[in-house]
Structure formats: C-alpha cells, structure tokens
Design an enzyme around this catalytic site. Structure first.
Site, PDB file in Angstrom:
ATOM      1  N   CYS A   1       9.711  43.888 -25.902  1.00 20.90           N
ATOM      2  CA  CYS A   1       8.622  43.158 -26.549  1.00 20.90           C
ATOM      3  C   CYS A   1       7.811  44.018 -27.532  1.00 20.90           C
ATOM      4  O   CYS A   1       8.260  44.280 -28.637  1.00 20.90           O
ATOM      5  CB  CYS A   1       7.725  42.526 -25.490  1.00 20.90           C
ATOM      6  SG  CYS A   1       6.731  41.133 -26.100  1.00 20.90           S
TER       7      CYS A   1
ATOM      8  N   GLU B   1      11.772  39.368 -21.026  1.00 14.49           N
ATOM      9  CA  GLU B   1      10.761  40.160 -20.335  1.00 14.49           C
ATOM     10  C   GLU B   1      10.085  39.263 -19.305  1.00 14.49           C
ATOM     11  O   GLU B   1       9.974  38.047 -19.482  1.00 14.49           O
ATOM     12  CB  GLU B   1       9.738  40.644 -21.364  1.00 14.49           C
ATOM     13  CG  GLU B   1       8.572  41.437 -20.803  1.00 14.49           C
ATOM     14  CD  GLU B   1       7.499  41.710 -21.855  1.00 14.49           C
ATOM     15  OE1 GLU B   1       6.760  42.686 -21.699  1.00 14.49           O
ATOM     16  OE2 GLU B   1       7.399  40.936 -22.836  1.00 14.49           O
TER      17      GLU B   1
ATOM     18  N   LYS C   1       9.102  49.906 -20.152  1.00 16.64           N
ATOM     19  CA  LYS C   1       8.462  49.684 -21.451  1.00 16.64           C
ATOM     20  C   LYS C   1       7.523  50.834 -21.809  1.00 16.64           C
ATOM     21  O   LYS C   1       6.616  51.171 -21.046  1.00 16.64           O
ATOM     22  CB  LYS C   1       7.694  48.364 -21.391  1.00 16.64           C
ATOM     23  CG  LYS C   1       7.051  47.909 -22.685  1.00 16.64           C
ATOM     24  CD  LYS C   1       6.354  46.570 -22.422  1.00 16.64           C
ATOM     25  CE  LYS C   1       5.731  45.966 -23.650  1.00 16.64           C
ATOM     26  NZ  LYS C   1       5.081  44.669 -23.318  1.00 16.64           N
TER      27      LYS C   1
END
Length: 267
Positions: A151, A40, A115
């Site tokens: 993440c 990321e 995300k």
C-alpha cells in the site's frame, strides 16, 4: 507467468476472512493463476476493531490455513495479515502494536514482508498501532524473482528501484487504499510511476470499496477503493478492476521486462 489478483472486502472476523480468502484463491487457481495476490488487511479489515486482538504469527491458523491450501493447489499466495509486534506509549495510552505483514506462502516457502512505510498521512497515524518493518523481501516463482511492497510503500520510489536491483521482475502490492477526492487519480499515477521507475510488472491487489460503486469518491479511511491493477514495465495499464469484488487473471511476459530494461536502463 499467470498471476491472479483477488479483490474483495474483508470483514472484522479472521475466521470468516480466511474462509473467504480460501474460496477466492481456489477460484483464481482454477482459472490458471500460479501466483495469487490478495489485499492488504485480508485477515481483518482496517476500522473493524483492534488489530492486536486477532494478530497471529506465521504458525497461526490464518497463515497455516492459506499455506496448506497453497501447497495443495501448487500455487504461491501473497495475502495481507497482522502479526504481534511490540508495546508503546501514545498520548498516555499503552498500545499493543502489530506488524502489517504480507504473508508469502506456497509449496516451497512460508515467509513474510513487513510494511516499511506506515500510513502517517491524511490525519491518520498507522504507526500508532503498526510497527514499521525494515527489510526488503524478494522470492521466486517459476524462476521469476518477485518483490513485495504494501500500500503506502508505493509512494516511495526507491523501494521499488531497489527491489528491481535485487532482481525483481514483478512487484506485488497488497493494498487497502483510502477513497476520497483525487485518491483514485493518485493511485493510478503511482502504480504506473513505480512500474516505470523499476521497469517491472506491478501487480496490485486492493480491498474492494465498502459500499461499492454507490460510495465511490467519498472520503473514507484506508478501507479500500478497489481498482486492483496490472501495470507493465513501460507503465501501460494492462488490466484494472472497478470498485466491486473481482478476480483478475493475467499472463505476464518477462520478455517485456528485459526489453524495457534494455531500452530504458534507468536502474
């Protein structure tokens, strides 16, 4: 399927980070990796300046630079980057938000996952500067369906279960995990748990820990803790990096997914 994980520390400049990413992708490909996962924020590290200043769309130099290399090498690359999103008001300030994106690029595709779960935790509010995504993404590599998360998504098991229901046998997770008390412990538990929840391979590529081993365990923002990993569909850790920059190349057997799902039909 041969996968490669590239663990490095990104800097503040997108041009320098592209050059670093290209070098590392070439190295992983030379070792046989066909699917190569970068962290990321690979285009610009968190806490290195305003993300909107260097945010680019998929037709910008960063994404197209990695795409051209992926096509040249005949590999698929997944890499964290930021794209322009919207403008919001927060505490009397006007903020240009970005999308926290996993670029997915290769010989036959050039797409993105944004995300979904922004990191609004531990006194950090990613949603102030990042617009959450809404759509799950899967793609194909050598006949294998691959899902994508980023993440903080890893704390939300239903996302991983739904990716598996959509056919994902491998789920890649570009990451820039924060260091601090119990953070490495949590990371190890969560990656194993999501493998078990989805009976899938988890391939998590993290930012190396800024400052390396000497800074290990000290509280930090979401700038990386290292410990990229490959976890099998029964929760066993097959490979794990340390705090420093590293490349992992690992062979994933899809037969292990079939066996796990037959014996443990949690989906």
């Amino acid at each position: 399927m041969q996968i490669g994980i590239v663990q490095f520390t990104a800097g503040a400049d997108i041009v320098d980070n592209l050059a670093l990413a290209r070098d590392k992708v070439q190295e992983a490909a030379s070792r046989g990796a066909r699917l190569i996962v970068l962290p990321e924020a690979a285009s610009q590290a968190f806490d290195s300046g305003r993300l909107d200043k260097q945010a680019q769309e998929l037709d910008g130099p960063y994404a197209t630079g990695l795409g051209e290399l992926a096509r040249e090498l005949g590999v698929t690359v997944v890499a964290g980057m930021f794209r322009p999103a919207d403008t919001v008001e927060r505490d009397g300030k006007t903020l240009n938000r970005v999308r926290n994106t996993a670029l997915i690029t290769g010989p036959d595709l050039h797409v993105a996952y944004d995300k979904i779960h922004t990191f609004d935790a531990f006194d950090y509010r990613e949603s102030d500067t990042v617009r959450p995504g809404t759509e799950l993404v899967t793609f194909e590599v050598e006949g294998v369906t691959v899902g994508v998360a980023i993440c903080y998504d890893i704390r939300f098991p239903e996302q991983f279960r739904e990716l598996a229901r959509r056919g994902a046998q491998v789920i890649v997770v570009p990451t820039s995990w924060a260091d601090g008390p119990e953070k490495l412990y949590q990371w190890r538990i969560l990656t194993a748990a999501r493998a078990l929840d989805s009976t899938s391979w988890i391939v998590a590529a993290g930012q190396a820990r800024p400052g390396g081993q000497e800074q290990a365990g000290q509280s930090s923002g979401p700038t990386g803790i290292g410990h990229s990993c490959v976890v099998g569909p029964t929760g066993r850790r097959e490979s794990e990096a340390g705090y420093e920059p590293e490349i992992i190349v690992c062979d994933l057997d899809m037969g292990d997914v079939e066996k796990a799902r037959r014996s443990l039909p949690v989906l």
